[in-house]
Each structure stands twice: as structure tokens, then as C-alpha cells.
Design an enzyme around this catalytic site. Structure first.
Site, mmCIF file in Angstrom:
data_model
loop_
_atom_site.group_PDB
_atom_site.id
_atom_site.type_symbol
_atom_site.label_atom_id
_atom_site.label_comp_id
_atom_site.label_asym_id
_atom_site.label_seq_id
_atom_site.Cartn_x
_atom_site.Cartn_y
_atom_site.Cartn_z
ATOM 1 N N GLY A 280 -2.361 9.324 0.505
ATOM 2 C CA GLY A 280 -2.700 7.916 0.470
ATOM 3 C C GLY A 280 -1.471 7.070 0.239
ATOM 4 O O GLY A 280 -0.463 7.538 -0.305
ATOM 5 N N GLY A 283 -0.131 -0.701 -1.684
ATOM 6 C CA GLY A 283 0.841 -1.598 -2.254
ATOM 7 C C GLY A 283 1.507 -1.049 -3.498
ATOM 8 O O GLY A 283 2.590 -1.485 -3.874
ATOM 9 N N GLY A 285 2.449 2.162 -3.930
ATOM 10 C CA GLY A 285 3.329 3.284 -3.634
ATOM 11 C C GLY A 285 2.586 4.349 -2.855
ATOM 12 O O GLY A 285 1.776 4.038 -1.977
ATOM 13 N N LYS A 301 0.117 9.802 -8.343
ATOM 14 C CA LYS A 301 0.335 8.443 -7.839
ATOM 15 C C LYS A 301 1.704 7.961 -8.313
ATOM 16 O O LYS A 301 1.923 7.707 -9.494
ATOM 17 C CB LYS A 301 -0.777 7.517 -8.337
ATOM 18 C CG LYS A 301 -0.706 6.116 -7.792
ATOM 19 C CD LYS A 301 -2.013 5.385 -8.053
ATOM 20 C CE LYS A 301 -3.157 5.995 -7.273
ATOM 21 N NZ LYS A 301 -4.407 5.214 -7.388
ATOM 22 N N ASP A 400 -9.752 -5.126 -6.788
ATOM 23 C CA ASP A 400 -9.522 -4.622 -5.429
ATOM 24 C C ASP A 400 -10.608 -3.629 -5.048
ATOM 25 O O ASP A 400 -10.337 -2.513 -4.606
ATOM 26 C CB ASP A 400 -8.142 -3.978 -5.320
ATOM 27 C CG ASP A 400 -7.700 -3.787 -3.865
ATOM 28 O OD1 ASP A 400 -8.322 -4.399 -2.976
ATOM 29 O OD2 ASP A 400 -6.753 -3.029 -3.616
#
Length: 595
Positions: A280, A283, A285, A301, A400
Site C-alpha cells: 500500500g 500520503g 508513505g 507502515k 479519512d
């Protein structure tokens, strides 16, 4: 002069005007909006996309931040371009230097050729450059040593020759393997190695080995490394954090250990953050699939470095705060890692990926989402948001919410991800062209216009997500303009409901479904996406309405309000038409008199 065709209906025309004005407003807010878009289009032209893999880089959309794939923006500028494994066969173009804020450029695993250009040295903000597995030839330009902010450089598997500029050995991570490069002046042997040191000093590891190479010194270095590793292992055990939090049923749930990982652990787990392990990107990273030493699968992540005030201590405080939010429908944080240049979060790996993937990106033979599963996702997401809004202290706003951020565990249960990410990265970081965090089509109107968010902005995003679940479509789709349909999914659904075309709303991939249950979810979705935040329900009310409690009365009120607003919009639109035609008639009379 552009004259809209009002025969299509006043509400639809007004909606299209609003869409146009929104896009225009977002685009015009950017400093020199055409420069970055034109630069990327020229760059793509030189790369030679003969397979037409990049189809949504549209010159008619002024800003590449609006909807272009493989492009990430921050502060209204392009900061990352990821074009790995696309099949390019061209060369690099100097237009890339017009992206003054570019932090990451990834072109690995293509068939690019030619020499490495000097002008790359002008990209002073560049931190990550991956040109591996291409056909570049010739030397590395000496000027590349001026890239003082570079943290990761991968030039492996290219036909490169000559010596490596010594300044590049000070980069924390570099890979020159499978090339014909030499280490530098005075060294004739091939320089076939890579560095994996995240905290390297200005003197590179290779330079130190060359300068101090001897068996005794090497043995001392190895011994020191072993002792240091043991010391950090001891520190990590003593610094493990234990917290107990209240679950949704008010019983004590043991969160267990929030683990602070070493850089080396995550480097090994992700195979040195290999691009082949990327699952994935956004925005924040990139997310890598990883396997820990105990064979536990994780999602790693890696946040882009934005030099946030407060440094590592502030990051760790935020991590600990978010770790307290524990719910079966929230993604559990396993641990984190910080260095002077890195901020990394570690989560459990979700084998079934995201709802968005299962709705729109399935590979042949993979399982989609049937109606009972979609209904469970709707309920599970609602429970997760209810917990964040009404049971956490302080409450957490997601900001989001979309199908891509709803993950699916082994049993296809909804797990809400990224619910705390807004606290960990620059709040200005975004996929859209404003300083609002979120994705176009999911952003509540008051958040877009004022930049102020509340739990009601999440309710709006949840409503759009319900529409995605039912229809399988994206929240905004500009291609619908070609078919004379509404661009926004919410308007598209409203129009079909008004015409009683329920079957045209439901995803064609659904083999069977309960029409009554579909109607219930659509009604809840439209109640959640009302224009004024005070009109939207709370998430606890949403949970009840999904079960049918209080939905009928609220839906009847919504229908009356919607009818009144449609009449008001119709009157405003006709007034606009009258004024427009009057102005045109006056202009015609003046032109006639001038003759």
C-alpha cells in the site's frame, strides 16, 4: 461564451456547476498549478509508456494532486512519484527537476536506458531514489554527491561503470550491487555491495573498513556490535509498555505489550524494505508486508519524514495515546520504531486486505464480497467509529474514512485502519489539493470549506462508504461525465432512487441481495451525508438505525427536507437562467446599436 444545457434539469446543472467551481477552486489554490502537471506529463512522455499503463494522468485536470494515480502530494505540491514495474522503455527527462518539492522517486523494475543525468543533483529535497533493475549505463555523475538530503539510493542491477562518488557512501542506505561500478579512486575491484546502516555518519562504513581494515579491528567491531545488540535488547524489555483499557462492554481488556522495534528487526522483516513487499501507498508513505523472527506476519507502515516539531518523544507520546484505543473493529497497533530519520508503525497483517480491494481490484480467482459480508462491514465500521467518537477519552476523529481504510481480517470482519494516523503525520499531508486531510468525494462540505473537522465529518465519510459498499463504485468518477451522468456517487444514487431504479444502484457483482436491507443501508447513507453537519446523526444513532430503530421517522423528515431544498434550488437555477439570458439580450442590443 459557455451556455449550459438547462433542459437536463436544474438540479443536475447546478450540481455540475458546483463540481466545476470546486475543481477550479482547488486547482487555482495551488502555486503554479500547471507547472507540476505539465512536468509530469512530459516526464511520462520520455519514459515511453507504450503499454498505456498510466491512463489517468489527464492534462485537462490542472493539478496532479486531484486524482492522478502513483502521485502523492503534500502542502499542495507533488512530493512522491512511484512508477515501479510499469514497463517503461524510454529515458529520463529534465522536466522532473520542475518538481521542486519531490521527496521520493521510484522507477525500479522497468526497461529504462541511457545515462544517469547531472540534473538530478538539482533536486535538493530528494530523500529516496530507486532506479534499480533498469538498463542505465555509464558512470554516476559526480554532482550527485551534492544530494545532501538523500537517505536511500538504489542503483543495483544496471549496466553502470566507473567510480562511485565518495560522498554517496555517507547515505544511510545504498545499493550498488550487480553493477560494474568501482568503489572510487585507487580501487580497482568492483563495488558490489549495499549498506544497511540507518544511522551512518558522514564517514561511510566502507570508508572505515578500507581505512582501518585489519583482522583485530574487525573482530573488535563484531564484538562491539554483539554487545550493543544485547544491551538494546535488555533496554527494550525494560521499556515495554502495559496498558489496560475499557472495551465496548465495559470489561477490562488487556492490550498487552506495545513493542518498540529496532530498525534492524523491521529491516530484516521486510527484506530491507523491498519494493516487492509494498502492499500500500498513500500520503503517509508506504506499507510493507513483513515477517518477524517468530514468523508473525505484520504490516510495516513507514511514514515519510516531515521534520515534525517535538521529534521522537512527541511521536512516542502519540503512539501510546493511540494504543489505548482498543476495539475489535479497530486495527491494533503492535509497536513502533523511531530513529533520527525514521518513524515506523507496525500492525498485524490483514490477509484479506481492504474493502476497496475486494470491491474493485480483485485478481482472477479471488473472492469478492457477498451481501451478508457487506452488511457485516457496515455494522462493524459503525461500531468502530462509535467507539472512537463516544467511548474514547479524548475522542478520536478519523478524517479519512473510505473503503480503502477498512481492512478485512481472516473472517472478513471489518477492521478500521489509520484512525490515529492524523496525529502522527503532518496534518497538512493530503491526497487532495487543499490542506484538508482526506480523499476527494469523501470529504464533508464544511470540512472542505473551513478546514475544521468534527465527528460529523466522519459520519459523512461513513455515509459515502455505505454507498461504496452497495454500489461497488468510487465516490467520485469523472468518467461518468462522458455518459451524461452525475460525477459524485451521492448524486448518482439520489437520482436513481428518485427514479426507483434500485437494481441499477446495486453492484452488478452481487449475485443475490435483500432489497429491503439495501434500502435500509441506502437510507442511512443519505441521512449521514446531509449537507449540514447538525442534520447528520451520531454514530450511536447510526447503529440503531441500521437495526431499523428510529429510521422510518427520520427518513420521512429527510424526504420532506430534500423536496423543499430541491424546489429552492430549482427557483435559484431558473433565476440564474433568466438573469443570464437578460444579460445576453442586452449585450446583443448594444452590439446591434454599435453597428
Amino acid at each position: 461564451m459557455f451556455r449550459p444545457n438547462f433542459s437536463r434539469g436544474p438540479l443536475k446543472i447546478l450540481t455540475r456547476w458546483l463540481i466545476f467551481l470546486t475543481i477550479f477552486k482547488l486547482s487555482s489554490a495551488i502555486n503554479n498549478p500547471d507547472i507540476e502537471g505539465e512536468a509530469l506529463l512530459d516526464f511520462l512522455h520520455f519514459l515511453n509508456d507504450s503499454n498505456k499503463q498510466i491512463r489517468d494522468w489527464d492534462s485537462h485536470l490542472v493539478s496532479p494532486c486531484f486524482s492522478w494515480s502513483r502521485v502523492t502530494c503534500r502542502d499542495q505540491h507533488v512530493i512522491s512519484v512511484s512508477l515501479a514495474s510499469v514497463g517503461f522503455s524510454g529515458t529520463l527527462s529534465p522536466s522532473i527537476t520542475k518538481l521542486k518539492y519531490l521527496v521520493s522517486l521510484d522507477l525500479h523494475n522497468n526497461n529504462l536506458s541511457g545515462s544517469l543525468p547531472d540534473y538530478i543533483s538539482n533536486m535538493t529535497n530528494l530523500q529516496y531514489l530507486n532506479l534499480a533493475d533498469n538498463n542505465f549505463s555509464g558512470p554516476i555523475p559526480a554532482k550527485w554527491g551534492q544530494l545532501s538530503n538523500l537517505k536511500q539510493l538504489d542503483l543495483s542491477s544496471n549496466d553502470l561503470t566507473g567510480s562511485i562518488p565518495m560522498q554517496l557512501f555517507s547515505i544511510p542506505m545504498f545499493n550498488f550491487s550487480d553493477t560494474h561500478l568501482k568503489c572510487g579512486p585507487g580501487f580497482d575491484q568492483p563495488c558490489d555491495f549495499k549498506s544497511e546502516n540507518p544511522d551512518s555518519s558522514h564517514k561511510s562504513k566502507m570508508a572505515k573498513i578500507v581505512r582501518y581494515a585489519s583482522c583485530g579491528a574487525f573482530a573488535l567491531l563484531c564484538l562491539g556490535a554483539i554487545l550493543t545488540y544485547g544491551y538494546h535488547q535488555m533496554l527494550r524489555r525494560t521499556r515495554e509498555i502495559f496498558v489496560d483499557v475499557s472495551g465496548e462492554d465495559d470489561t477490562k481488556v488487556s492490550f498487552g505489550q506495545l513493542r518498540k522495534f529496532s530498525w534492524r528487526e523491521l529491516q530484516l522483516a521486510t527484506k530491507n524494505f523491498s519494493e516487492s513487499n509494498v502492499i500500500g501507498q498513500g500520503g503517509f508513505g508506504k506499507v510493507y508486508k513483513g515477517v518477524l523472527s517468530d514468523n508473525t506476519k505484520v504490516a510495516v507502515k513507514r511514514l515519510l519524514d516531515y521534520h515534525n516539531p517535538g521529534g521522537e518523544a512527541a511521536f512516542e507520546r502519540e503512539v501510546q495515546l493511540i494504543s489505548v484505543a482498543v476495539h475489535r473493529n479497530l486495527l491494533r497497533l503492535i509497536g513502533f520504531c523511531t530513529t533520527t530519520t525514521e518513524k515506523i508503525l507496525v500492525y498485524p497483517f490483514m490477509e484479506n486486505l481492504s474493502v476497496a480491494y475486494r470491491l474493485r481490484d480483485l485478481k482472477p480467482g479471488e473472492k469478492g464480497l457477498d451481501w451478508p459480508t457487506r452488511k457485516r462491514v457496515a455494522f462493524g465500521t459503525a461500531h468502530g467509529l462509535e467507539y472512537l467518537h463516544e467511548q474514547c477519552n479524548p475522542k478520536i476523529i478519523h478524517r479519512d474514512l473510505k473503503a480503502a481504510n477498512i481492512l478485512l481480517d481472516d473472517e472478513f470482519e471489518a477492521v478500521l485502519g489509520d484512525f490515529g494516523l492524523a496525529k502522527l503525520v503532518d496534518a497538512r499531508m493530503t491526497h487532495v489539493t487543499t490542506q484538508v486531510r482526506g480523499t476527494m468525494g469523501h470529504i464533508a462540505p464544511e470540512y472542505l470549506s473551513t478546514g475544521k473537522s468534527s465527528e460529523k465529518t466522519d459520519v459523512f465519510g461513513y455515509g459515502i462508504t455505505l454507498l461504496e459498499l452497495v454500489s461497488g463504485e468510487r465516490a467520485i468518477d469523472l468518467s461518468r461525465l462522458e455518459e451524461d451522468e452525475d460525477v459524485l456517487l451521492i448524486d448518482h444514487v439520489k437520482n436513481l432512487l428518485r427514479e426507483k431504479r434500485l437494481q441499477d444502484i446495486v453492484d452488478r457483482n452481487l449475485k443475490s441481495y435483500d432489497p429491503k436491507e439495501v434500502e435500509t443501508i441506502l437510507q442511512v447513507a443519505l441521512l449521514c451525508t446531509q449537507g449540514f453537519p447538525e442534520d447528520r446523526p451520531t454514530m450511536s444513532e447510526v447503529v440503531k438505525m441500521l437495526q431499523g430503530v428510529g429510521l422510518a421517522d427520520r427518513w420521512a423528515d429527510w424526504q420532506q427536507l430534500e423536496e423543499a431544498r430541491n424546489q429552492e434550488l430549482s427557483l435559484m437555477t431558473h433565476q440564474f437562467v433568466w438573469n443570464d439570458e437578460t444579460t445576453l439580450d442586452q449585450e446583443a442590443i448594444q452590439l446591434s446599436r454599435a453597428r
